[in-house]
Write a protein that holds these residues in place. Sequence first.
Motif, short mmCIF file in Angstrom:
data_model
loop_
_atom_site.label_atom_id
_atom_site.label_comp_id
_atom_site.label_asym_id
_atom_site.label_seq_id
_atom_site.Cartn_x
_atom_site.Cartn_y
_atom_site.Cartn_z
N GLY A 88 22.28 15.06 30.21
CA GLY A 88 23.57 14.83 29.80
C GLY A 88 24.64 15.69 30.18
N SER A 89 24.16 16.73 31.15
CA SER A 89 25.11 17.73 31.62
C SER A 89 26.14 17.26 32.82
N VAL A 90 25.76 16.09 33.61
CA VAL A 90 26.58 15.49 34.46
C VAL A 90 27.84 14.76 34.05
N ASP A 91 28.93 15.26 34.43
CA ASP A 91 30.12 14.57 34.07
C ASP A 91 30.59 13.51 34.63
N ALA A 92 30.38 13.72 35.97
CA ALA A 92 30.94 12.48 37.16
C ALA A 92 29.85 12.43 38.19
N VAL A 93 29.84 11.15 38.71
CA VAL A 93 28.99 10.82 40.02
C VAL A 93 29.83 10.39 40.99
N VAL A 94 29.79 10.86 42.20
CA VAL A 94 30.55 10.50 43.40
C VAL A 94 29.86 10.03 44.56
N ASN A 95 29.82 8.73 44.86
CA ASN A 95 28.80 8.11 45.91
C ASN A 95 29.38 7.96 47.16
N ARG A 150 25.58 4.16 33.87
CA ARG A 150 26.01 3.56 32.48
C ARG A 150 25.03 3.96 31.71
N GLN A 151 23.87 3.90 31.97
CA GLN A 151 22.86 4.45 30.82
C GLN A 151 22.89 5.59 30.29
N HIS A 152 23.54 6.57 31.13
CA HIS A 152 23.68 8.05 30.67
C HIS A 152 25.13 8.16 30.29
N GLN A 153 25.96 7.46 30.07
CA GLN A 153 27.30 7.27 29.92
C GLN A 153 27.95 8.36 30.34
N ILE A 154 27.90 8.27 31.83
CA ILE A 154 28.67 9.14 32.99
C ILE A 154 30.23 8.70 32.61
N LYS A 155 30.92 9.83 32.58
CA LYS A 155 32.47 9.72 32.02
C LYS A 155 33.19 9.24 33.18
N ARG A 156 32.80 9.29 34.54
CA ARG A 156 33.40 9.06 35.84
C ARG A 156 32.72 8.75 36.88
N TYR A 157 32.98 7.61 37.50
CA TYR A 157 32.10 7.36 38.58
C TYR A 157 33.05 7.05 39.77
N LEU A 158 32.83 7.47 40.84
CA LEU A 158 33.86 7.10 42.05
C LEU A 158 32.90 6.70 43.32
N GLN A 159 33.55 5.66 43.74
CA GLN A 159 32.61 4.83 44.94
C GLN A 159 33.65 5.04 46.06
N VAL A 160 32.85 5.76 46.92
CA VAL A 160 33.54 6.03 48.33
C VAL A 160 33.53 4.89 49.37
N SER A 161 34.63 4.13 49.57
CA SER A 161 34.66 2.95 50.33
C SER A 161 35.45 2.94 51.55
N THR A 162 35.78 2.05 52.19
CA THR A 162 36.15 2.04 53.53
C THR A 162 37.35 1.07 53.72
N ASP A 163 38.21 1.41 54.57
CA ASP A 163 39.31 0.16 55.08
C ASP A 163 38.80 -1.03 55.64
N GLU A 164 37.64 -0.78 56.01
CA GLU A 164 36.84 -1.92 56.97
C GLU A 164 36.42 -3.05 56.16
N VAL A 165 36.66 -2.83 54.91
CA VAL A 165 36.43 -3.88 53.75
C VAL A 165 37.37 -5.17 54.05
N TYR A 166 38.57 -4.53 54.48
CA TYR A 166 39.57 -5.53 54.50
C TYR A 166 39.59 -6.25 55.93
#
Length: 339
Positions: A74-81, A114-130
């Motif tokens: 429970g010590s992790v506040d945020a996940v950055v992928n 989600r299971q560990h109720q992380i307060k913030r998740y950031l998904q690093v995506s790309t302009d190539e999806v457009y």
Amino acid sequence: MQRMLVTGGCGFIGSNFIRLELQTNPNLSIINVDKLTYAGNLENLADFQNDSRYQFARGDICDKEFINSLLKDGSVDAVVNFAAESHVDRSILDSSPFVQTNIVGTQNLLDCSRQHQIKRYLQVSTDEVYGSLGDDGKFTEETPLAPNSPYSASKAAADMLVRAYVHTFNFPAVTTRCSNNYGPYQFPEKLIPLFISNALQGQSLPVYGTGLNIRDWIHVEDHCRGIGAALRQGKVGEVYNFGGNSELTNLDLTYALLEALGKPRTLIRYVSDRPGHDHRYAIDATKAKRELGWEPKTIFQEGLRQTIDWYLSNSAWIERIKSGVYRSYYEQQYGSRLN
Ligand code: NAD
Ligand code: TDX
């Protein structure tokens, strides 16, 4: 924010992000989860090896048990992928690792977070999806997704999963989409480090097709600053585009690299085009400016000069990569394609 789990931190952008975050936030600690694929390099963060705020955990983002073991106290506040298969050409040769890491890996991170109720998740995506632009216009966050390569399709699928988790579970995620990054520690399969390294060794520079495809280049530190801002100030469920306002044809970029290195244009080899090669990317980052107060700061000519200097001072870093695992891929990719 006290403690972050960052995935893919031994790659190009992830290592720059971890360095910037630890340098600017003295009270922050980071767990770096990386599988160490061909693109992951422990050397990229060797300067933090003995910093008690930094912990490396080798493993796969697809591995539920492993990710849960890191989140369970429970010590992790945020996940950055950041973790991903990131090279378009490789996705054309074999898309399976792209589907596995970029889609299944993201789904696993979302479930564990989600299971560990992380307060913030950031998904690093790309302009190539457009997808690809014609000669006019720019991508905004409202541009419909139209990915053209297996790589960008896998990134778009991951973005859709993030969107669905926000909508279905009220999951606290933010997504960022950025244009082409340049700077230190980029794996030398990507245009800029590949061409610098080849030019220094007197090897040819394989320009795909006509060389008139356009990319919008952003310094990696500007991108990393934007991710930090989106993580802390971005609104849940929102997407933020980042770009460098530096559009160049591949040919003009190649000329600029050769000129800065004092090498002749005769090193250029026109090779057969990348299948499905996107013509142009350009970003409208008005939303990031308005909501995050973010703007790119690096002037391209200065950033490119600093980047070239970094590769000149760190030629051993590239050569170690090129003489190892990278060599066979390079030969497979270009050996028979030079005109
Ligand atoms: P990279 O290829 O340099 O690094 C990827 C890292 O992820 C490597 O360290 C690798 O070992 C790790 N990794 C791969 N599969 C993994 C797995 N299953 N589990 C754990 N770790 C794994 O990539 P990059 O250029 O630094 O890109 C980082 C992220 O930014 C990617 O998500 C990419 O799509 C995105 N992005 C990149 C650019 C760019 O210009 N490079 C632009 C926009 C967005
Ligand atoms: O040898 C080459 N010759 C060449 O002409 C290489 C490697 C590339 N190119 C062209 C293809 C592109 O038009 O240069 C341009 C840049 O190519 P890459 O460096 O492979 O980047 P790109 O395909 O544009 O994708 C990058 O930006 C968006 C990253 O690799 C992605 O991870 C990111 O999402």
